[in-house]
Design a protein around this motif. Structure first.
Motif, PDB file in Angstrom:
ATOM      1  N   ASN A   1       0.817  -1.005  -0.061  1.00  0.00           N
ATOM      2  CA  ASN A   1       0.342  -0.123   0.569  1.00  0.00           C
ATOM      3  C   ASN A   1       0.847   1.278  -0.130  1.00  0.00           C
ATOM      4  O   ASN A   1       0.991   1.855  -0.945  1.00  0.00           O
ATOM      5  CB  ASN A   1      -1.080   0.104   1.519  1.00  0.00           C
ATOM      6  CG  ASN A   1      -2.077  -0.872   0.984  1.00  0.00           C
ATOM      7  OD1 ASN A   1      -2.472  -1.343  -0.066  1.00  0.00           O
ATOM      8  ND2 ASN A   1      -1.924  -2.005   1.909  1.00  0.00           N
ATOM      9  N   LYS A   2       1.497   1.269   0.585  1.00  0.00           N
ATOM     10  CA  LYS A   2       3.486   1.991   0.896  1.00  0.00           C
ATOM     11  C   LYS A   2       3.575   2.222  -0.470  1.00  0.00           C
ATOM     12  O   LYS A   2       3.558   3.914  -1.603  1.00  0.00           O
ATOM     13  CB  LYS A   2       3.781   1.950   1.630  1.00  0.00           C
ATOM     14  CG  LYS A   2       5.055   2.962   2.360  1.00  0.00           C
ATOM     15  CD  LYS A   2       4.006   4.155   3.207  1.00  0.00           C
ATOM     16  CE  LYS A   2       5.018   5.340   3.522  1.00  0.00           C
ATOM     17  NZ  LYS A   2       4.186   6.007   4.009  1.00  0.00           N
TER      18      LYS A   2
ATOM     19  N   GLU B   1       0.739   4.171  -2.503  1.00  0.00           N
ATOM     20  CA  GLU B   1       0.944   5.616  -2.334  1.00  0.00           C
ATOM     21  C   GLU B   1       1.129   6.312  -2.975  1.00  0.00           C
ATOM     22  O   GLU B   1       1.522   7.765  -3.373  1.00  0.00           O
ATOM     23  CB  GLU B   1       0.633   5.825  -0.670  1.00  0.00           C
ATOM     24  CG  GLU B   1       0.647   6.604  -0.096  1.00  0.00           C
ATOM     25  CD  GLU B   1       0.641   6.431   1.245  1.00  0.00           C
ATOM     26  OE1 GLU B   1       1.122   7.439   2.368  1.00  0.00           O
ATOM     27  OE2 GLU B   1       0.214   5.939   2.069  1.00  0.00           O
ATOM     28  N   LYS B   2       2.923   5.648  -2.945  1.00  0.00           N
ATOM     29  CA  LYS B   2       4.144   7.078  -3.409  1.00  0.00           C
ATOM     30  C   LYS B   2       4.122   6.275  -4.820  1.00  0.00           C
ATOM     31  O   LYS B   2       4.772   7.994  -5.193  1.00  0.00           O
ATOM     32  CB  LYS B   2       5.449   5.863  -3.008  1.00  0.00           C
ATOM     33  CG  LYS B   2       5.961   6.034  -1.652  1.00  0.00           C
ATOM     34  CD  LYS B   2       6.640   5.434  -1.319  1.00  0.00           C
ATOM     35  CE  LYS B   2       7.651   5.147   0.696  1.00  0.00           C
ATOM     36  NZ  LYS B   2       9.153   5.037   0.222  1.00  0.00           N
TER      37      LYS B   2
ATOM     38  N   LEU C   1       0.796   6.403  -6.648  1.00  0.00           N
ATOM     39  CA  LEU C   1      -0.042   8.007  -6.899  1.00  0.00           C
ATOM     40  C   LEU C   1       1.096   9.131  -6.687  1.00  0.00           C
ATOM     41  O   LEU C   1       0.198  10.384  -7.559  1.00  0.00           O
ATOM     42  CB  LEU C   1      -0.986   7.700  -6.291  1.00  0.00           C
ATOM     43  CG  LEU C   1      -1.544   6.038  -6.308  1.00  0.00           C
ATOM     44  CD1 LEU C   1      -2.464   5.409  -5.656  1.00  0.00           C
ATOM     45  CD2 LEU C   1      -2.833   6.276  -8.612  1.00  0.00           C
ATOM     46  N   SER C   2       1.691   9.746  -5.695  1.00  0.00           N
ATOM     47  CA  SER C   2       1.713  10.664  -5.400  1.00  0.00           C
ATOM     48  C   SER C   2       2.930  11.363  -6.517  1.00  0.00           C
ATOM     49  O   SER C   2       2.364  12.695  -6.657  1.00  0.00           O
ATOM     50  CB  SER C   2       2.488  10.643  -4.105  1.00  0.00           C
ATOM     51  OG  SER C   2       2.784  11.752  -3.474  1.00  0.00           O
TER      52      SER C   2
ATOM     53  N   GLY D   1      -5.980   7.382  -8.313  1.00  0.00           N
ATOM     54  CA  GLY D   1      -5.928   5.450  -8.037  1.00  0.00           C
ATOM     55  C   GLY D   1      -6.893   4.728  -8.809  1.00  0.00           C
ATOM     56  O   GLY D   1      -7.673   3.410  -8.746  1.00  0.00           O
TER      57      GLY D   1
END
Length: 174
Positions: free
Chosen positions: A26-27, A30-31, A33-34, A121
């Motif tokens: 998930n991290k 998240e990275k 997508l950012s 996402g």
């Protein structure tokens, strides 16, 4: 002497505990997508395993001199290791990776399995073909043509650039 052994043991334990656990899936997402949001790109999220020959072929094709710049211009590519075996589970597998793969309907897909996401996402496409079968690492002319269509739909690649991807992915018959 005992203190020295204790410090050495603690250092070794700390070293292995830091390196034994892979980054949470998930991290990674998240990275990615950012970064995609900052760079105005989409995300190509690839689920793979160290033992998977087709996964290695997919990575090799994506990282070829001809294809890598084209993919990098349009996507943030992220890899999540899943379905590892034996000692490689701790060594390579990303925690929550299988749950993330399942979230994107890849539970029974096989590997590699990939998803194309926008920077928010949302799923743009995935590695399922028109018959709902995972093309994984596309190799046949039909699979690569379908991959090319998915790239066309989710990127700004030109017809010429898409042809370059096609030519690099299609498995030549000897």
């Amino acid at each position: 002497m005992k203190l020295r052994k204790l410090i050495t043991a603690l250092f070794i334990g700390l070293f292995f505990s830091l390196h034994a656990q892979q980054e949470d899936a998930n991290k990674i997402l998240e990275k990615s997508l950012s970064q995609a949001k900052k760079e105005n790109k989409n995300v190509l999220l690839i689920f793979h395993a160290s033992w998977c020959g087709w996964c290695k072929k997919m990575e090799k094709n994506l990282n070829s001199d001809a294809v890598k710049p084209l993919i990098d211009k349009n996507y943030i590519t992220a890899y999540v290791s899943v379905q590892e075996r034996g000692e490689n589970i701790k060594k390579y597998e990303n925690p929550n990776g299988q749950d993330l793969m399942n979230k994107y309907q890849g539970k029974e897909a096989g590997l590699p399995f990939w998803v194309m996401l926008d920077a928010k996402g949302s799923v743009l496409d995935n590695s399922f073909d028109k018959n709902k079968e995972n093309i994984g690492c596309p190799a046949s002319p039909e699979e690569v043509a379908e991959f090319k269509e998915k790239l066309q739909k989710t990127s700004s690649l030109t017809a010429s650039q898409l042809q370059t991807v096609y030519d690099n992915f299609v498995q030549k018959k000897s």
